[in-house]
Design a protein around this motif. Structure first.
Motif, PDB file in Angstrom:
ATOM      1  N   PRO A   1       0.401   5.052  -0.656  1.00  0.00           N
ATOM      2  CA  PRO A   1      -0.263   4.698  -1.581  1.00  0.00           C
ATOM      3  C   PRO A   1      -1.866   4.399  -1.418  1.00  0.00           C
ATOM      4  CG  PRO A   1       1.008   2.768  -0.817  1.00  0.00           C
ATOM      5  CD  PRO A   1       1.379   3.788  -0.149  1.00  0.00           C
TER       6      PRO A   1
ATOM      7  N   ARG B   1      -5.564   2.760 -11.061  1.00  0.00           N
ATOM      8  CA  ARG B   1      -4.772   2.377 -11.269  1.00  0.00           C
ATOM      9  C   ARG B   1      -4.532   2.144 -12.686  1.00  0.00           C
ATOM     10  NH1 ARG B   1      -3.826  -3.357  -9.565  1.00  0.00           N
ATOM     11  NH2 ARG B   1      -3.462  -3.941 -11.677  1.00  0.00           N
TER      12      ARG B   1
ATOM     13  N   ILE C   1       0.171   5.042  -9.820  1.00  0.00           N
ATOM     14  CA  ILE C   1      -1.071   4.913  -8.658  1.00  0.00           C
ATOM     15  C   ILE C   1      -1.169   6.007  -7.923  1.00  0.00           C
ATOM     16  CG2 ILE C   1      -0.339   2.279  -8.256  1.00  0.00           C
ATOM     17  CD1 ILE C   1       1.224   3.279  -5.976  1.00  0.00           C
TER      18      ILE C   1
ATOM     19  N   LEU D   1       3.640  -3.723  -5.016  1.00  0.00           N
ATOM     20  CA  LEU D   1       4.345  -2.817  -4.295  1.00  0.00           C
ATOM     21  C   LEU D   1       5.357  -2.941  -3.309  1.00  0.00           C
ATOM     22  CD1 LEU D   1       1.165  -0.080  -3.350  1.00  0.00           C
ATOM     23  CD2 LEU D   1       2.992  -0.043  -5.346  1.00  0.00           C
TER      24      LEU D   1
ATOM     25  N   SER E   1       4.596   3.554  -9.501  1.00  0.00           N
ATOM     26  CA  SER E   1       4.229   2.897  -8.501  1.00  0.00           C
ATOM     27  C   SER E   1       5.641   2.814  -7.658  1.00  0.00           C
ATOM     28  CB  SER E   1       4.045   1.392  -8.944  1.00  0.00           C
ATOM     29  OG  SER E   1       5.124   0.874  -9.644  1.00  0.00           O
TER      30      SER E   1
ATOM     31  N   ILE F   1      -1.283   8.611  -4.931  1.00  0.00           N
ATOM     32  CA  ILE F   1      -0.182   8.610  -3.765  1.00  0.00           C
ATOM     33  C   ILE F   1      -0.408   9.942  -2.971  1.00  0.00           C
ATOM     34  CG2 ILE F   1       2.139   8.824  -2.907  1.00  0.00           C
ATOM     35  CD1 ILE F   1       2.788   6.758  -4.910  1.00  0.00           C
TER      36      ILE F   1
ATOM     37  N   VAL G   1       6.505   4.594  -4.214  1.00  0.00           N
ATOM     38  CA  VAL G   1       6.110   4.023  -2.530  1.00  0.00           C
ATOM     39  C   VAL G   1       7.498   3.999  -1.960  1.00  0.00           C
ATOM     40  CG1 VAL G   1       4.073   3.014  -3.447  1.00  0.00           C
ATOM     41  CG2 VAL G   1       6.143   1.668  -3.495  1.00  0.00           C
TER      42      VAL G   1
END
Length: 346
Positions: free
Chosen positions: A270, A276, A186, A319, A260, A188, A263
């Motif tokens: 995020p 994605r 993802i 998440l 992911s 970030i 996070v």
């Protein structure tokens, strides 16, 4: 035709028979033996870590199946009937036999020894494999792992390794593979980046900076959404080292594409910018090497660490994964407290 013209019929082993003779009540037999030893339904429940009603229910079912009363109640507890006494003595002998067999198997497992080479990306090794290795080494103290950064995420032979975490299955007959979970990527950035440049959205990427990597430039179609997002903004820096790449994003230098699980970093933000990427993980190993017990044990261990039971590699993208036994690496890397809110060693 003679009734016994098949010599193999007379020499057939018990394991070749396709039926079970004992019926479907092995679990009830264990409960019965616990009651026979403790002379109490309550103490038997404590011994086998279940409830007293469950013990009573399973003993009753066993008595119904065998058609005999096995216990009678007395002021001092339950007492075996003659039929129950005979069954308990037979089960005690079986209990000792099973204990001896499993003890020998555990001894064989603990004596498994050797070096096993595993090619795995730096991020997966640091956040998942290395923290889980403590428990593995406690169980198999004579197995030494050699964790290697892969030169090629497809070719086992080029990596000179026994097994590898890769992004695709094998088509070679001398390589076995197992489908693991999904690695979700993802976009970030950090809170510092947001303070300095504003929050990136799908509508304002022209005003934002990106940290790019050659890994994400492959023309496979997998990274297209990321490449399109980057093309709308400006590449501030490029980096192909996974750790340095993550640190550049953490330093607020731009938007990065990270696993992911990033996070868990307290400063991570995020982003919802239409990007994605989910990549299937595969565990590949040389078939010949899997015949060695240490290699097979490591293979099964890695299949658990990176399988779909690990919430970060589950097919369902989330998440807000709940705390689990797979979180140790994050807490060590990001200096986070354990799930109960207390820090270890304090």
């Amino acid at each position: 035709m003679l009734p016994f013209d098949d010599e193999q019929h007379l020499n057939k082993r018990p394991l070749d028979e396709a039926t079970l003779l004992s019926g479907q009540f092995w679990g009830e037999l264990r409960v019965f033996l616990a009651v026979a030893k403790t002379k109490s339904f309550n103490r038997a429940a404590e011994m086998i870590n279940t409830s007293q009603p469950t013990v009573s229910r399973q003993v009753k079912r066993l008595q119904d199946v065998v058609g005999s009363q096995l216990f009678i109640s007395t002021p001092r507890g339950v007492m075996l009937t003659p039929q129950g006494e005979a069954l308990a003595r037979a089960l005690t002998r079986l209990d000792h036999t099973l204990h001896s067999i499993t003890s020998d198997l555990k001894k064989e497992t603990r004596e498994a020894a050797g070096t096993v080479r595993v090619s795995i990306t730096d991020g997966l090794a640091a956040l998942f494999a290395a923290p889980a290795l403590a428990d593995f080494s406690s169980e198999f103290p004579k197995i030494q792992l050699h964790l290697k950064t892969p030169l090629n995420l497809i070719d086992l032979r080029e990596n000179h390794t026994d097994m590898m975490i890769g992004f695709g299955p094998s088509v070679s007959t001398d390589i076995q593979f197992r489908k693991l979970g999904q690695l979700h990527f993802i976009p970030i950035c950090t809170r510092d980046y947001v303070r300095n440049h504003g929050l990136p959205t799908a509508g304002n990427l022209e005003h934002h900076l990106f940290v790019q990597s050659e890994y994400y430039l492959a023309k496979t179609g997998m990274w297209d959404s990321w490449q399109q997002a980057v093309a709308r903004g400006r590449v501030a820096h490029c980096c192909d080292d996974p750790f340095a790449y993550g640190l550049m994003v953490k330093a607020g230098l731009g938007i990065g594409l990270l696993g992911s699980y990033a996070v868990m970093e307290p400063a991570a933000v995020p982003l919802e910018i239409g990007v994605r990427v989910s990549v299937p993980l595969f565990l590949l190993a040389l078939t010949e090497r899997l015949q060695a017990r240490p290699v097979r044990l490591v293979f099964d261990w890695l299949a658990d660490v990176f399988g779909s039971d690990n919430p970060w590699f589950n097919d369902e993208f989330r998440l807000d994964n709940p705390p689990s036994r797979y979180d140790a690496g994050f807490r060590l890397m990001f200096n986070l407290p354990p799930p109960d809110g207390t820090r270890s060693g304090r």
